[in-house]
Design an enzyme around this catalytic site. Structure first.
Site, PDB file in Angstrom:
ATOM      1  N   ASP A 214       0.853  -1.194   0.000  1.00  0.00           N
ATOM      2  CA  ASP A 214       0.000   0.000   0.000  1.00  0.00           C
ATOM      3  C   ASP A 214       0.888   1.243   0.000  1.00  0.00           C
ATOM      4  O   ASP A 214       1.851   1.331   0.778  1.00  0.00           O
ATOM      5  CB  ASP A 214      -0.902  -0.005   1.235  1.00  0.00           C
ATOM      6  CG  ASP A 214      -2.014   1.035   1.142  1.00  0.00           C
ATOM      7  OD1 ASP A 214      -2.341   1.452   0.019  1.00  0.00           O
ATOM      8  OD2 ASP A 214      -2.547   1.426   2.189  1.00  0.00           O
TER       9      ASP A 214
ATOM     10  N   HIS B  12      -3.618  14.304   0.480  1.00  0.00           N
ATOM     11  CA  HIS B  12      -3.817  13.476   1.665  1.00  0.00           C
ATOM     12  C   HIS B  12      -2.616  13.569   2.604  1.00  0.00           C
ATOM     13  O   HIS B  12      -2.771  13.766   3.818  1.00  0.00           O
ATOM     14  CB  HIS B  12      -4.033  12.020   1.251  1.00  0.00           C
ATOM     15  CG  HIS B  12      -4.064  11.056   2.394  1.00  0.00           C
ATOM     16  ND1 HIS B  12      -5.077  11.039   3.335  1.00  0.00           N
ATOM     17  CD2 HIS B  12      -3.192  10.076   2.772  1.00  0.00           C
ATOM     18  CE1 HIS B  12      -4.841  10.096   4.227  1.00  0.00           C
ATOM     19  NE2 HIS B  12      -3.700   9.504   3.904  1.00  0.00           N
TER      20      HIS B  12
ATOM     21  N   ARG C 233       1.281  17.159  12.717  1.00  0.00           N
ATOM     22  CA  ARG C 233       2.477  17.990  12.923  1.00  0.00           C
ATOM     23  C   ARG C 233       2.134  19.438  12.619  1.00  0.00           C
ATOM     24  O   ARG C 233       2.679  20.038  11.679  1.00  0.00           O
ATOM     25  CB  ARG C 233       3.627  17.516  12.018  1.00  0.00           C
ATOM     26  CG  ARG C 233       4.107  16.107  12.290  1.00  0.00           C
ATOM     27  CD  ARG C 233       5.297  15.746  11.403  1.00  0.00           C
ATOM     28  NE  ARG C 233       4.947  15.763   9.984  1.00  0.00           N
ATOM     29  CZ  ARG C 233       4.393  14.745   9.338  1.00  0.00           C
ATOM     30  NH1 ARG C 233       4.103  13.614   9.984  1.00  0.00           N
ATOM     31  NH2 ARG C 233       4.108  14.835   8.043  1.00  0.00           N
TER      32      ARG C 233
ATOM     33  N   GLU D   6     -10.140   4.346   3.786  1.00  0.00           N
ATOM     34  CA  GLU D   6      -9.256   5.034   2.857  1.00  0.00           C
ATOM     35  C   GLU D   6      -9.705   4.655   1.457  1.00  0.00           C
ATOM     36  O   GLU D   6      -9.612   3.485   1.066  1.00  0.00           O
ATOM     37  CB  GLU D   6      -7.792   4.680   3.097  1.00  0.00           C
ATOM     38  CG  GLU D   6      -7.250   5.253   4.407  1.00  0.00           C
ATOM     39  CD  GLU D   6      -5.744   5.142   4.541  1.00  0.00           C
ATOM     40  OE1 GLU D   6      -5.131   4.444   3.713  1.00  0.00           O
ATOM     41  OE2 GLU D   6      -5.188   5.746   5.473  1.00  0.00           O
TER      42      GLU D   6
ATOM     43  N   GLU E  57      -9.236   4.134  -2.160  1.00  0.00           N
ATOM     44  CA  GLU E  57      -8.027   3.898  -2.937  1.00  0.00           C
ATOM     45  C   GLU E  57      -8.339   3.168  -4.238  1.00  0.00           C
ATOM     46  O   GLU E  57      -9.469   2.723  -4.472  1.00  0.00           O
ATOM     47  CB  GLU E  57      -7.020   3.078  -2.121  1.00  0.00           C
ATOM     48  CG  GLU E  57      -6.667   3.700  -0.769  1.00  0.00           C
ATOM     49  CD  GLU E  57      -5.469   3.032  -0.113  1.00  0.00           C
ATOM     50  OE1 GLU E  57      -4.671   2.389  -0.835  1.00  0.00           O
ATOM     51  OE2 GLU E  57      -5.329   3.165   1.120  1.00  0.00           O
TER      52      GLU E  57
ATOM     53  N   ASP F 285      -9.062   0.656   2.104  1.00  0.00           N
ATOM     54  CA  ASP F 285      -8.079   0.266   3.107  1.00  0.00           C
ATOM     55  C   ASP F 285      -8.589   0.703   4.483  1.00  0.00           C
ATOM     56  O   ASP F 285      -8.288   1.784   4.960  1.00  0.00           O
ATOM     57  CB  ASP F 285      -6.731   0.922   2.785  1.00  0.00           C
ATOM     58  CG  ASP F 285      -5.670   0.603   3.817  1.00  0.00           C
ATOM     59  OD1 ASP F 285      -5.750  -0.474   4.429  1.00  0.00           O
ATOM     60  OD2 ASP F 285      -4.763   1.430   4.004  1.00  0.00           O
TER      61      ASP F 285
ATOM     62  N   ARG G 121      -7.472   4.151  13.348  1.00  0.00           N
ATOM     63  CA  ARG G 121      -6.533   5.242  13.554  1.00  0.00           C
ATOM     64  C   ARG G 121      -5.934   5.257  14.960  1.00  0.00           C
ATOM     65  O   ARG G 121      -4.766   5.629  15.126  1.00  0.00           O
ATOM     66  CB  ARG G 121      -7.227   6.586  13.284  1.00  0.00           C
ATOM     67  CG  ARG G 121      -7.783   6.750  11.885  1.00  0.00           C
ATOM     68  CD  ARG G 121      -6.698   6.718  10.833  1.00  0.00           C
ATOM     69  NE  ARG G 121      -7.235   6.969   9.503  1.00  0.00           N
ATOM     70  CZ  ARG G 121      -6.541   6.864   8.385  1.00  0.00           C
ATOM     71  NH1 ARG G 121      -5.274   6.497   8.433  1.00  0.00           N
ATOM     72  NH2 ARG G 121      -7.094   7.111   7.214  1.00  0.00           N
TER      73      ARG G 121
ATOM     74  N   GLN H  47      -3.410   2.427  15.130  1.00  0.00           N
ATOM     75  CA  GLN H  47      -2.299   2.804  14.265  1.00  0.00           C
ATOM     76  C   GLN H  47      -1.407   3.851  14.924  1.00  0.00           C
ATOM     77  O   GLN H  47      -0.172   3.775  14.859  1.00  0.00           O
ATOM     78  CB  GLN H  47      -2.841   3.332  12.929  1.00  0.00           C
ATOM     79  CG  GLN H  47      -1.779   3.755  11.935  1.00  0.00           C
ATOM     80  CD  GLN H  47      -2.367   4.352  10.667  1.00  0.00           C
ATOM     81  OE1 GLN H  47      -3.583   4.457  10.526  1.00  0.00           O
ATOM     82  NE2 GLN H  47      -1.520   4.739   9.742  1.00  0.00           N
TER      83      GLN H  47
ATOM     84  N   TYR I 229       2.559   2.997  15.599  1.00  0.00           N
ATOM     85  CA  TYR I 229       3.175   3.501  14.366  1.00  0.00           C
ATOM     86  C   TYR I 229       4.664   3.806  14.515  1.00  0.00           C
ATOM     87  O   TYR I 229       5.402   3.771  13.546  1.00  0.00           O
ATOM     88  CB  TYR I 229       2.419   4.754  13.930  1.00  0.00           C
ATOM     89  CG  TYR I 229       2.654   5.204  12.513  1.00  0.00           C
ATOM     90  CD1 TYR I 229       2.130   4.466  11.454  1.00  0.00           C
ATOM     91  CD2 TYR I 229       3.381   6.348  12.229  1.00  0.00           C
ATOM     92  CE1 TYR I 229       2.325   4.868  10.143  1.00  0.00           C
ATOM     93  CE2 TYR I 229       3.582   6.763  10.924  1.00  0.00           C
ATOM     94  CZ  TYR I 229       3.049   6.013   9.880  1.00  0.00           C
ATOM     95  OH  TYR I 229       3.240   6.421   8.594  1.00  0.00           O
TER      96      TYR I 229
ATOM     97  N   LYS J 105      -4.056  -1.700  10.325  1.00  0.00           N
ATOM     98  CA  LYS J 105      -4.425  -1.844   8.921  1.00  0.00           C
ATOM     99  C   LYS J 105      -4.717  -3.297   8.518  1.00  0.00           C
ATOM    100  O   LYS J 105      -5.467  -3.540   7.578  1.00  0.00           O
ATOM    101  CB  LYS J 105      -3.276  -1.337   8.041  1.00  0.00           C
ATOM    102  CG  LYS J 105      -2.947   0.126   8.192  1.00  0.00           C
ATOM    103  CD  LYS J 105      -3.848   0.969   7.328  1.00  0.00           C
ATOM    104  CE  LYS J 105      -3.315   2.389   7.219  1.00  0.00           C
ATOM    105  NZ  LYS J 105      -4.106   3.205   6.275  1.00  0.00           N
TER     106      LYS J 105
ATOM    107  N   THR K 170      -8.934  -5.416   4.212  1.00  0.00           N
ATOM    108  CA  THR K 170      -8.870  -4.506   3.071  1.00  0.00           C
ATOM    109  C   THR K 170      -9.875  -5.013   2.054  1.00  0.00           C
ATOM    110  O   THR K 170      -9.812  -6.177   1.647  1.00  0.00           O
ATOM    111  CB  THR K 170      -7.466  -4.472   2.451  1.00  0.00           C
ATOM    112  OG1 THR K 170      -6.512  -4.092   3.448  1.00  0.00           O
ATOM    113  CG2 THR K 170      -7.407  -3.490   1.290  1.00  0.00           C
TER     114      THR K 170
ATOM    115  N   THR L 134      -4.565   6.610   0.015  1.00  0.00           N
ATOM    116  CA  THR L 134      -5.798   7.395   0.039  1.00  0.00           C
ATOM    117  C   THR L 134      -5.834   8.428  -1.076  1.00  0.00           C
ATOM    118  O   THR L 134      -4.875   9.171  -1.291  1.00  0.00           O
ATOM    119  CB  THR L 134      -5.944   8.116   1.390  1.00  0.00           C
ATOM    120  OG1 THR L 134      -5.834   7.158   2.436  1.00  0.00           O
ATOM    121  CG2 THR L 134      -7.282   8.824   1.490  1.00  0.00           C
TER     122      THR L 134
ATOM    123  N   GLU M 275      -9.424  12.975   7.487  1.00  0.00           N
ATOM    124  CA  GLU M 275      -9.350  14.295   6.860  1.00  0.00           C
ATOM    125  C   GLU M 275     -10.701  15.001   6.861  1.00  0.00           C
ATOM    126  O   GLU M 275     -10.777  16.203   7.122  1.00  0.00           O
ATOM    127  CB  GLU M 275      -8.865  14.153   5.422  1.00  0.00           C
ATOM    128  CG  GLU M 275      -7.486  13.559   5.267  1.00  0.00           C
ATOM    129  CD  GLU M 275      -7.253  13.147   3.834  1.00  0.00           C
ATOM    130  OE1 GLU M 275      -6.806  13.992   3.034  1.00  0.00           O
ATOM    131  OE2 GLU M 275      -7.544  11.977   3.495  1.00  0.00           O
TER     132      GLU M 275
END
Length: 407
Positions: free
Chosen positions: A121, A128, A137, A194, A196, A228, A232, A235, A239, A248, A252, A342, A356
């Site tokens: 992936d 995105h 961030r 997601e 995709e 996908d 969150r 993750q 992560y 994840k 899928t 995504t 998002e």
């Protein structure tokens, strides 16, 4: 009046002879026998039976329980079989043989159309990636330093690829909010999607031999919509320092239909302008064929459209992803699946994830049944899409649907 033939499609049908996606189906009277089919309007043609009925030399490739033998046969076979199928459903003389082999879509059960070998992936949408960077961030750079230099990706779990219509069980795992003193275990409370596009490999490659940009069509058989699913909260905690794992790998979803690349020739477009010089193996400036695809995706929640992500905005193309995926000498296998990451556009209504759309839950969606930040049990997500076809037609992509059930 004689009954209208199922081969006489309404004008503008997105699943007409210009499309002809492949799938695998069973019928109620033979539920154990999987057959390779081709979608024609609202019907599926038993491709193997048609090949035998017409004495086709491609019967051995089409009389199969899955797509892998045809995909492994290579580009020349893909082209020749597609030409034969087009003739079978358009030439009037073939109708007596073909019409009895057409099954209404509502009367068949669709299955995963190929055996997935490996799954990768990617993270190819600048919109995105920028949104995610701004969410997590806010005081730093939105994009990581490597993002404009290579297609970022991770190796996913092939064994949990499921066909459209399969329920998705809410995953459980560890999660820890920044304010929590220690992690807790339980069902995900930030379950996401997601939107995709997945590309499936037909022709394998030899280990140690990278696949060049120009060889994309020689190896990739077709594409499908893909969801996908992403937990969150799981993750976020797992992560660092490695990539996605349990957040994840639980599921899928892919479409039951694989659209051949040749059906999308009219939808090829140039990708967005590059802002950084690319290393030679990724530099597509002089490629004869544009690397992008103009796919118009719609995301629906419980029957209501909530987003329309445009695939044409993807910064990294599928050809670049394939080249990067193999540049270290990694080999391809028939049935390898690699996903775009995504798909998101520049406007809020073009964002391809709830992360998002709701800005990580701080800006809930206003829906008729109340506000929504992430997915709730019972929610059903459906992805649909179309692309420009020849002579003003539309090419429909098979939908991807999944419903969330409690774990």
């Amino acid at each position: 009046m004689p009954e209208q033939s199922p081969l006489e499609l309404a004008e503008g049908d997105p699943f007409g002879p210009h499309n002809l996606p492949y799938g695998v189906f069973t019928t109620a009277d033979q539920p154990e026998r999987r057959r390779l089919g081709v979608r024609v309007g609202g019907h599926v043609l038993d491709a193997g039976a048609a090949a035998h009925a017409l004495g086709s030399p491609y019967a051995a490739l089409l009389d199969q329980p899955g797509l892998n033998p045809l995909m492994a046969a290579g580009r020349t076979a893909w082209r020749d079989v597609r030409r034969a199928l087009t003739a079978w459903v358009t030439v009037p003389a073939h109708r007596p043989d073909i019409e009895p082999l057409l099954h209404p879509l509502g009367a068949v059960t669709m299955h995963l159309p190929y055996e997935v070998a490996d799954y990768v992936d990617f993270y190819a949408s600048e919109h995105h990636a920028t949104n995610v960077g701004r969410i997590f961030r806010p005081d730093g750079d939105a994009l990581t330093p490597n993002w404009k230099h290579l297609p970022i990706g991770y190796h996913g779990r092939a064994g949990t690829i499921v066909v459209s219509g399969t329920d998705v069980t809410r995953p459980s795992g560890q999660r820890k909010a920044p304010s929590d003193p220690a992690p807790v275990f339980g069902p995900s409370v930030k379950l996401d999607i997601e939107a995709e596009v997945g590309f499936v490999v037909g022709t394998p490659s030899r280990q140690g031999s990278p696949v060049e940009l120009a060889s994309f069509r020689d190896h990739v058989f077709g594409l499908s919509l893909l969801n996908d699913w992403s937990a969150r909260d799981i993750q976020a905690w797992e992560y660092v320092p490695l990539g996605p794992f349990l957040g994840k790998s639980f599921a899928t979803s892919v479409s039951a239909w694989v659209t051949p690349l040749e059906a999308l020739d009219a939808a090829r477009v140039a990708p967005p302008a590059r802002t950084h010089d690319l290393l030679p193996y990724l530099d597509d400036a002089d490629e004869e064929e544009p690397g992008g695809f103009d796919l118009r995706i719609s995301v629906s929640l419980n029957g209501r459209v909530i987003s329309e992500p445009p695939f044409s905005t993807m910064y990294w193309t599928a050809a670049q992803q394939l080249a990067h995926m193999t540049v270290n000498g990694a080999s391809l296998r028939t049935g390898d699946l690699f996903a775009s990451g995504t798909v998101s556009g520049g406007r809020r209504e073009e964002r391809g994830s709830f992360l998002e759309l709701t800005w990580n839950g701080t800006e809930p969606l206003e829906l008729p049944d109340g506000k929504r930040t992430f997915l709730e049990d019972g929610d059903e997500i459906t992805l649909t899409a179309w692309a420009p076809g020849p002579d003003g037609t539309r090419v429909g992509l098979g939908e991807v649907t999944g419903r969330i059930v409690a774990g």
